[in-house]
Design an enzyme around this catalytic site. Structure first.
Site, PDB file in Angstrom:
ATOM      1  CE  LYS A   1       0.421  12.364 -13.324  1.00 52.52           C
ATOM      2  NZ  LYS A   1       1.072  11.091 -12.933  1.00 52.52           N
TER       3      LYS A   1
ATOM      4  CG  ASP B   1      -1.820   1.191   1.324  1.00 53.00           C
ATOM      5  OD1 ASP B   1      -1.689   2.107   0.484  1.00 53.00           O
ATOM      6  OD2 ASP B   1      -2.666   1.232   2.244  1.00 53.00           O
TER       7      ASP B   1
ATOM      8  CB  SER C   1       0.952  13.123 -17.868  1.00 54.83           C
ATOM      9  OG  SER C   1       0.199  14.155 -17.259  1.00 54.83           O
TER      10      SER C   1
ATOM     11  CB  THR D   1      -4.748   1.801 -19.087  1.00 56.76           C
ATOM     12  OG1 THR D   1      -5.912   2.633 -18.889  1.00 56.76           O
ATOM     13  CG2 THR D   1      -3.510   2.681 -19.145  1.00 56.76           C
TER      14      THR D   1
ATOM     15  CE1 TYR E   1      -3.144  13.016 -14.069  1.00 58.02           C
ATOM     16  CE2 TYR E   1      -2.721  14.984 -15.379  1.00 58.02           C
ATOM     17  CZ  TYR E   1      -2.618  13.619 -15.206  1.00 58.02           C
ATOM     18  OH  TYR E   1      -1.979  12.862 -16.157  1.00 58.02           O
TER      19      TYR E   1
END
Length: 316
Positions: free
Chosen positions: A172, A69, A156, A203, A168
């Site tokens: 990144k 984890d 990304s 994916t 996000y």
């Protein structure tokens, strides 16, 4: 290209990009430790560590699955202690790929940051950022004494300009900056640190999404996953980076697009295709409905220079 004898760790490798990277490392003959929360498949869970390990070994590699984890510091400490004991302190590659936010980002697509739950920040950036830093610390403690190694943050284009949501993009860009700054301190120890940008990747989740009622949301986002990379395209990029004799002098501390590395090293995706690059002028024109018609007549060999791409993230 052989990585026989190399010891590698790929986090978040039960499925997706992590699995693709592990498969390519296995094909090159490496010893691959893979981590994830799902040890074995059950119910509606797609992909597991045991599934990945079996496929890696079928490719010729040796794979050791470790249930982990990545939001639990103790699990991470135990992971690297295990590697240190089993491999006599050798670690040649760490790929920071573990991520826990794909589902939550998808479920909150289109909502402004003040409309999203505060938990979005932690879901995106505990495993996807803080954990990367912690894994890098433990990897460096093994690599520095041996004066050899490579650490890769899977990032990304969201680190350049707005994509999906605020946490996000922040995460990144931080991954990219982490690679650049860690590379400064690691350089004198001959250890490399890079940030890797895959393009749109097919994916298991995006394939499932494109076939569901949410496919309209995916198309509206401007990302064409149907023409994207397989999960192993990034794996080929990582194998070539680890084998590059000029890794320290030419690559460390920088962002590398999978498409650019494919062009430089001369590889294609596993299906024989050359997926589009965000630096291709035809690709960029095709993202805007007003210029999409021009894209059809624009040669695929026309690329914008990296310095111009970087201007999209200029905040001055």
């Amino acid at each position: 290209m052989s990585l026989k004898g190399k010891v590698c760790v790929v986090t978040g490798a039960s499925r997706g990009i992590g699995k693709g990277i592990a498969l390519q490392l296995g094909k090159a003959g490496a010893i691959v430790y893979i981590t994830g929360r799902t040890l074995t498949s059950s119910g509606d869970v797609t992909g597991s560590l045991t599934d990945t390990a079996r496929e890696v070994e079928e490719r010729g590699g040796r794979c050791i699955p470790v249930q982990c984890d990545h939001s639990n510091d103790d699990d991470i400490v135990e992971l690297f202690d295990t590697i240190k004991k089993q491999q006599n302190g050798q670690l040649d590659l760490l790929v920071n790929n573990a991520y826990a936010a794909v589902k939550m980002i998808s479920e909150n697509k289109g909502k402004s940051f003040w409309e999203q739950p505060m938990s979005m920040w932690d879901t995106v950036n505990i495993v996807g950022l803080r954990n990367h830093y912690m894994c890098a610390i433990h990897a460096a403690r093994l690599m520095v004494p041996r004066r050899s190694g490579l650490i890769v943050n899977v990032s990304s284009g969201g680190g350049l300009k707005y994509l999906f949501n605020i946490p996000y993009g922040v995460g990144k860009e931080a991954c990219d900056r982490m690679a650049a700054d860690c590379a400064v301190e690691l350089r004198r120890h001959n250890v490399a640190f890079v940030s890797l940008w895959p393009g749109a990747v097919r994916t298991e989740f995006t394939n499932q999404l494109s076939q569901s009622a949410d496919s309209a949301k995916t198309k509206k986002s401007g990302i064409n996953f149907a023409e994207g990379e397989t999960t192993e395209y990034a794996g080929k990029a990582v194998v070539n980076l680890l084998s590059d004799k000029n890794l320290m002098s030419k690559k460390s501390g920088k962002i590398h697009l999978t498409s650019d590395l494919a062009y430089e090293y001369g590889f294609t995706d596993i299906d024989g295709r050359q997926p589009p690059s965000i630096r291709q002028l035809s690709f960029l024109l095709g993202q805007n409905p007003k210029t999409a018609w021009i894209a059809k007549w624009t040669p695929g060999f026309l690329y914008i220079p990296r310095w111009l791409l970087a201007q999209a993230g200029n905040k001055f």
